[in-house]
Design a protein around this motif. Structure first.
Motif, PDB file in Angstrom:
ATOM      1  N   ILE A  70      17.260  47.804   6.758  1.00  0.00           N
ATOM      2  CA  ILE A  70      16.670  48.198   8.354  1.00  0.00           C
ATOM      3  C   ILE A  70      15.712  49.492   8.223  1.00  0.00           C
ATOM      4  CG2 ILE A  70      18.851  47.317   9.327  1.00  0.00           C
ATOM      5  CD1 ILE A  70      19.551  50.324   9.535  1.00  0.00           C
ATOM      6  N   ILE A  71      14.911  49.270   9.076  1.00  0.00           N
ATOM      7  CA  ILE A  71      14.261  50.536   9.238  1.00  0.00           C
ATOM      8  C   ILE A  71      14.490  51.225  11.033  1.00  0.00           C
ATOM      9  CG2 ILE A  71      12.146  51.724   9.789  1.00  0.00           C
ATOM     10  CD1 ILE A  71      10.645  49.937   7.504  1.00  0.00           C
ATOM     11  N   ASP A  72      15.280  52.402  11.121  1.00  0.00           N
ATOM     12  CA  ASP A  72      15.661  52.781  12.318  1.00  0.00           C
ATOM     13  C   ASP A  72      14.623  54.078  12.563  1.00  0.00           C
ATOM     14  OD1 ASP A  72      16.668  53.630  14.811  1.00  0.00           O
ATOM     15  OD2 ASP A  72      18.657  53.837  13.772  1.00  0.00           O
ATOM     16  N   ASP A  73      13.686  53.611  13.620  1.00  0.00           N
ATOM     17  CA  ASP A  73      12.757  54.617  13.845  1.00  0.00           C
ATOM     18  C   ASP A  73      13.060  55.198  15.464  1.00  0.00           C
ATOM     19  OD1 ASP A  73      11.909  52.560  15.491  1.00  0.00           O
ATOM     20  OD2 ASP A  73       9.731  52.477  14.607  1.00  0.00           O
ATOM     21  N   THR A  74      14.473  55.071  15.632  1.00  0.00           N
ATOM     22  CA  THR A  74      14.518  55.372  17.073  1.00  0.00           C
ATOM     23  C   THR A  74      14.331  57.022  17.230  1.00  0.00           C
ATOM     24  OG1 THR A  74      16.295  53.676  17.192  1.00  0.00           O
ATOM     25  CG2 THR A  74      16.695  55.611  18.957  1.00  0.00           C
ATOM     26  N   ASP A  77      11.179  61.659  14.300  1.00  0.00           N
ATOM     27  CA  ASP A  77      10.840  62.526  13.303  1.00  0.00           C
ATOM     28  C   ASP A  77      12.022  62.434  12.145  1.00  0.00           C
ATOM     29  OD1 ASP A  77      13.171  63.577  14.889  1.00  0.00           O
ATOM     30  OD2 ASP A  77      12.316  65.720  14.908  1.00  0.00           O
ATOM     31  N   ASN A  78      13.035  61.282  12.361  1.00  0.00           N
ATOM     32  CA  ASN A  78      13.869  61.069  11.471  1.00  0.00           C
ATOM     33  C   ASN A  78      14.094  59.633  11.282  1.00  0.00           C
ATOM     34  OD1 ASN A  78      16.253  61.592   9.601  1.00  0.00           O
ATOM     35  ND2 ASN A  78      17.553  61.684  11.275  1.00  0.00           N
ATOM     36  N   VAL A  79      13.179  58.931  10.632  1.00  0.00           N
ATOM     37  CA  VAL A  79      13.298  57.568  10.444  1.00  0.00           C
ATOM     38  C   VAL A  79      14.078  57.188   9.317  1.00  0.00           C
ATOM     39  CG1 VAL A  79      11.899  55.433   9.698  1.00  0.00           C
ATOM     40  CG2 VAL A  79      10.834  57.277  11.225  1.00  0.00           C
TER      41      VAL A  79
END
Length: 261
Positions: A70-74, A77-79
């Motif tokens: 997964i990539i969580d870019d919610t 500034d803290n991906v």
């Protein structure tokens, strides 16, 4: 939003038990996500390109890249970039709490959950090459067929169709699978946390172990023969049919596009 990485195939629904674990967890928690499909042959190059860390090391000591990822870019500034199903699901539990009933690792369940996971890995999946290697080959894309062929033949030192067993040897492996399912059933009944009024392993609550088992059952139902699946579905008083039925609200992959030549 979370980008979830899955594997395409020829099956009607995704076939990978490992990626199903994370997809089920996302669906159970109601977390929005989008899916990106990448063939097995491209997992390593994709992960390196996107900065997704490896899930372990190969026997040679080189990094081993696998899905799910997964990539969580919610939080911009803290991906967060992760691979491997259990660390991902632990992260989802910490980051997206959704009430006690949807916490996959409640207190005093660690030993039980580890035992179930070990049975699935060492006693059921260990039989897969001898019982189902050609079934798993058939649900893969053309490039990934070559990938599994190369890996299996390199591992066993023989053509892939000779890895399959028959006769008494087939029965021995099949019996081990049945005994493993019965052991999971026994462990659930003997657990101090067991509650009889629910379809899941310990009752009404879905644990990480339930997700792992459901993912395995989905892979088998998708990949193996109807005859073999019917036998598994009938074992332990039909428990595994009822178990899978209870997961139906979360067995969703609306974005899945079946591979077509």
């Amino acid at each position: 939003m979370i980008t979830f990485f899955d594997i395409p195939g020829r099956s009607e629904v995704p076939y990978s038990p490992n990626t199903w674990k994370v997809r089920l967890a996302l669906n159970i928690k109601g977390i929005p996500y989008r899916t990106r499909y990448v063939e097995v042959a491209d997992i390593e190059s994709t992960c390196k390109c996107l900065g997704i860390p490896p899930s372990g090391k190969k026997p040679t000591g080189e990094p081993h890249y696998t899905f799910p990822a997964i990539i969580d870019d919610t939080v911009r500034d803290n991906v967060v970039k992760m691979s491997d199903s259990r660390p991902i699901i632990e992260y989802l539990d910490r980051t997206y709490p959704s009430g006690g009933d949807h916490a996959f690792f409640p207190p005093r369940t660690d030993i039980f959950q580890t035992e179930v996971q070990d049975i699935i890995l060492t006693r059921i999946l260990a039989q897969a090459p001898f019982l189902w290697v050609l079934d798993l080959y058939r649900v893969k894309t053309p490039r990934d067929r070559q990938n599994i062929k190369t890996r299996m033949e390199g591992k066993f030192g023989k053509p892939m169709d000779e890895i399959l067993v028959c006769g008494e040897e087939w029965q021995r492996h099949w019996t081990e699978v049945r005994r493993a399912f019965s052991e999971i059933d026994r462990l659930a009944h003997q657990s101090a946390n067991w509650r009889s009024n629910g379809p899941f392993l310990l009752g009404q609550r879905v644990l990480y172990a339930d997700v792992v088992l459901c993912a395995l059952l989905l892979c088998l139902k998708t990949s193996i023969s109807d005859k073999e699946w019917s036998q598994i579905a009938s074992w332990n008083r039909g428990r595994w049919t009822r178990f899978l039925d209870a997961f139906q609200p979360w067995i969703r992959a609306e974005d899945y596009q079946r591979w077509k030549d």
